[in-house]
Design a protein around this motif. Structure first.
Motif, short mmCIF file in Angstrom:
data_model
loop_
_atom_site.label_atom_id
_atom_site.label_comp_id
_atom_site.label_asym_id
_atom_site.label_seq_id
_atom_site.Cartn_x
_atom_site.Cartn_y
_atom_site.Cartn_z
N MET A 88 0.85 -1.17 0.00
CA MET A 88 0.00 0.00 0.00
C MET A 88 0.90 1.24 0.00
O MET A 88 1.86 1.31 0.76
N ASN A 89 0.58 2.23 -0.82
CA ASN A 89 1.45 3.40 -0.91
C ASN A 89 1.12 4.44 0.16
O ASN A 89 0.07 4.38 0.82
N VAL A 90 2.03 5.39 0.32
CA VAL A 90 1.91 6.40 1.37
C VAL A 90 0.64 7.24 1.19
O VAL A 90 -0.03 7.59 2.16
N ARG A 91 0.31 7.55 -0.04
CA ARG A 91 -0.88 8.35 -0.31
C ARG A 91 -2.15 7.64 0.20
O ARG A 91 -2.97 8.24 0.87
N THR A 92 -2.27 6.37 -0.13
CA THR A 92 -3.43 5.59 0.34
C THR A 92 -3.44 5.51 1.86
O THR A 92 -4.50 5.68 2.49
N LEU A 93 -2.29 5.27 2.46
CA LEU A 93 -2.20 5.22 3.92
C LEU A 93 -2.58 6.56 4.53
O LEU A 93 -3.23 6.61 5.58
N SER A 121 -1.18 5.33 9.62
CA SER A 121 -0.28 6.48 9.77
C SER A 121 1.13 6.03 10.14
O SER A 121 2.12 6.56 9.62
N VAL A 122 1.23 5.03 11.00
CA VAL A 122 2.56 4.53 11.40
C VAL A 122 3.23 3.83 10.23
O VAL A 122 4.44 3.99 10.00
N LEU A 123 2.48 3.07 9.46
CA LEU A 123 3.04 2.43 8.28
C LEU A 123 3.58 3.47 7.29
O LEU A 123 4.65 3.30 6.71
N ALA A 124 2.83 4.56 7.12
CA ALA A 124 3.27 5.63 6.22
C ALA A 124 4.51 6.33 6.76
O ALA A 124 5.46 6.60 6.01
N LEU A 125 4.54 6.62 8.06
CA LEU A 125 5.72 7.26 8.65
C LEU A 125 6.94 6.35 8.52
O LEU A 125 8.05 6.83 8.27
N ARG A 126 6.72 5.07 8.65
CA ARG A 126 7.83 4.12 8.49
C ARG A 126 8.33 4.14 7.06
O ARG A 126 9.55 4.15 6.80
N ALA A 127 7.41 4.14 6.09
CA ALA A 127 7.79 4.16 4.68
C ALA A 127 8.55 5.44 4.31
O ALA A 127 9.41 5.44 3.43
N LEU A 128 8.23 6.54 5.00
CA LEU A 128 8.88 7.83 4.74
C LEU A 128 10.16 8.02 5.55
O LEU A 128 10.77 9.07 5.48
N TYR A 129 10.55 7.02 6.35
CA TYR A 129 11.72 7.12 7.23
C TYR A 129 11.61 8.34 8.15
O TYR A 129 12.59 9.01 8.44
N ALA A 130 10.39 8.60 8.62
CA ALA A 130 10.14 9.81 9.42
C ALA A 130 10.98 9.87 10.69
O ALA A 130 11.33 10.95 11.16
N THR A 131 11.29 8.72 11.26
CA THR A 131 12.08 8.69 12.50
C THR A 131 13.57 8.48 12.24
O THR A 131 14.33 8.25 13.17
N GLY A 132 13.96 8.56 10.98
CA GLY A 132 15.35 8.43 10.62
C GLY A 132 15.66 7.08 9.99
O GLY A 132 14.83 6.17 9.99
#
Length: 194
Positions: free
Chosen positions: A1-6, A52-63
């Motif tokens: 699932m992509n970030v946009r959908t998430l 939201s957490v899956l998307a943040l993970r995909a975006l490397y939001a926490t580094g």
């Protein structure tokens, strides 16, 4: 699932806690008094929260470090447990407050909120998200501390209103941020990384 959908799933689930607040008259409700509608609302919110957490993970939001990846991955273990409480409320009400599994799922809610606060702090310092958007996960994670502080300073009634409003607004904003950050056409590198 992509970030946009998430992001859209996050946005859709965001107001569910506020709806539950309205249904319960913004009063504290015991587990044994959870209605089917309230349990459904909590489940909808949990699904959006997990997205939201899956998307943040995909975006490397926490580094991109192992510590950052672990931090954003921990809620992926606890949020499904929290969501399971709603399923138990709906289909196995005889287990409420009596069965070990139910107690674990009940603890998973505040634990997931604490972990979300950690994710928010990590996202702020990791500086992977652009500008002000890196502060939005912290707004979401601040729900539990804000609720506790409101309860201590203004009482249970005020906390019963402020907590679901804060949660709805912050997760709505996070859903919008995630949709805005999602690449419209993923590059091969983005696809390979996610």
């Amino acid at each position: 699932m992509n970030v946009r959908t998430l992001g859209f799933i996050t946005f859709a689930g965001a107001p569910a806690m506020l709806v539950v607040g309205f249904l319960e008259g913004f009063q504290r409700t015991l587990n044994t008094d959870t209605t089917l509608a309230s349990a459904t609302g909590y489940l909808v919110f949990a699904v959006g929260w997990l997205a939201s957490v899956l998307a943040l993970r995909a975006l490397y939001a926490t580094g991109r470090s192992p510590a950052g990846r672990i931090m954003v991955s921990l809620p992926l273990l606890t949020i499904p447990l929290a969501a399971m409480q709603s399923v138990l409320d709906m289909f196995f009400p005889q287990l409420i407050d009596r069965h070990f599994l139910y107690i674990v799922t009940d603890i998973a809610w505040p634990l997931s909120m604490v972990l979300s606060f950690g994710v928010g702090i990590a996202a702020l310092f990791a500086r992977e998200l652009p500008g002000w958007k890196r502060a939005v996960p912290l707004l979401c994670g601040a729900g539990l501390p804000t609720g506790i502080l409101t309860h201590l300073l203004l009482g249970e009634q005020a906390a019963g209103v402020i907590f679901p409003v804060q949660v709805a607004l912050s997760w709505t904003l996070l859903g919008l941020v995630l949709v805005s950050l999602a690449p419209r056409h993923a590059t091969p590198q983005f696809r390979a990384a996610h």
